[in-house]
Write an enzyme that holds these catalytic residues in place. Sequence first.
Site, short mmCIF file in Angstrom:
data_model
loop_
_atom_site.label_atom_id
_atom_site.label_comp_id
_atom_site.label_asym_id
_atom_site.label_seq_id
_atom_site.Cartn_x
_atom_site.Cartn_y
_atom_site.Cartn_z
N GLU A 230 -5.06 6.30 0.79
CA GLU A 230 -5.12 5.43 -0.54
C GLU A 230 -6.12 4.30 -0.65
O GLU A 230 -6.59 3.73 0.07
CB GLU A 230 -3.66 4.75 -0.68
CG GLU A 230 -3.28 3.81 -1.73
CD GLU A 230 -2.08 3.32 -1.76
OE1 GLU A 230 -1.62 2.52 -2.70
OE2 GLU A 230 -1.27 3.49 -0.93
N LYS A 246 2.53 6.29 -4.93
CA LYS A 246 3.79 6.37 -4.97
C LYS A 246 4.52 7.68 -5.32
O LYS A 246 4.62 8.35 -6.23
CB LYS A 246 4.56 5.18 -6.06
CG LYS A 246 4.79 3.95 -5.44
CD LYS A 246 5.60 3.69 -4.62
CE LYS A 246 5.25 2.24 -3.77
NZ LYS A 246 4.47 2.51 -2.50
#
Length: 426
Positions: A230, A246
């Site tokens: 990420e 997410k």
Amino acid sequence: MSRQTNIYKLKSHNTFKNKLIEYLRNYDSFCLLDSNSLGDNELDFLVAFGKEKELFDSLDPFFDLDAFINQSSDWLFGFLTYELKNYIERLSSNNLDFQKFPIIHFFAAQIIINVKKKDVIISYNNHYSSVDIDEIFSTICNTSINISSIPSINMKPRVKKEDYIKNIISIKEHLKLGDIYEMNYCQEFYSDCTDIDPFLLFSRLNSVSNAPFSSFYRINEHFCICASPERYLKKIGERIISQPIKGTIKKLSNPVLDKENQKKLLNSSKDFSENVMIVDLVRNDLSRIAKKNTVKVDELTALYTYQDLHHLISTISCELDSKFTIVDAIRASFPMGSMTGAPKIKSMDLIEKFEDTLRGIYSGSIGYITPEKDFDFNVVIRSVFYNQQSHYLSFMVGGAITIDSDPESEYEECLVKAKSIFKILA
């Protein structure tokens, strides 16, 4: 600072990478960033070592970081810990801290090595001559690669599974009351009195995970061994982008079943709502430092596939208003929404209540700042932390808790996210 460069050709990219990791044993402070040739990273493999100057801990970290950046015309490398939240909002951190990382660390390096395919570009300051750099390159190429195995380590949960589930039930009560809409809840796995080779551990974890924002950071006795998928925040020119994750599901070896898993993730209303809530939070954060009407969502819940996982990733961007500095951009968006929840301040307050361990560098960020004041920072997740002095080894893992969360499923998702780490340590 004036820098010179030498360029060398490689026979094997990966062999040189592993030799370079071994060579770093000679330094008590370094930053290694590895994109594993994935994503939009301009740099395949970047290493900085040999401190020219540093910012080590601080009583006023954002002020000191701003001054440190302004006083430098060189590349800077460093990390931000999660506890910097306490210098942004009226929050505190009183949980157990076994790793004891400094709250912030940045440094200008004497030597920077950038590996791009089969080119090695070594940038060095005027303390060195071209002959010295030739010798360093030769030494790295002649370094033996460690082929030892990692001993099996029993990682203990800080929180028992039944207590983890009870905590999620309690968190959902706050969700029902409307205190929060989503909260990132994490747990720690640890082993004390452990002797392990952090250099070998990084080589193994990196080869198994192949994550696009991997990093290996050392500051004295503290090691962060990171296999992050990420990005937190990137700046190119005036453009700032954030890419929160997410939504996660296993990547399966059977292509047919894996396709079904991908569809399941893409059609998950729970994962979609989690992602959209964080996108809204990031849009709000960026709006504080953006030129008017420049905040936009470039991608919403796009499917990204890595070594053993599929993720839903969104991309939010803006143009930085000229009246704000890059430290202003960090302050406005830190900690990253994907690791807090929404609303952010209340979520961070409840994180302190329900978690048992100080996060430290976990869910903080590692990255670089260029002489042109561009930067790229990751989210420190899927990471192992090791204090070589206390022999304490640990990692944390968590997920977003929403009103639709099933406690048992959330626990299982934690184990899925930590699969690469368990595979290496067990």
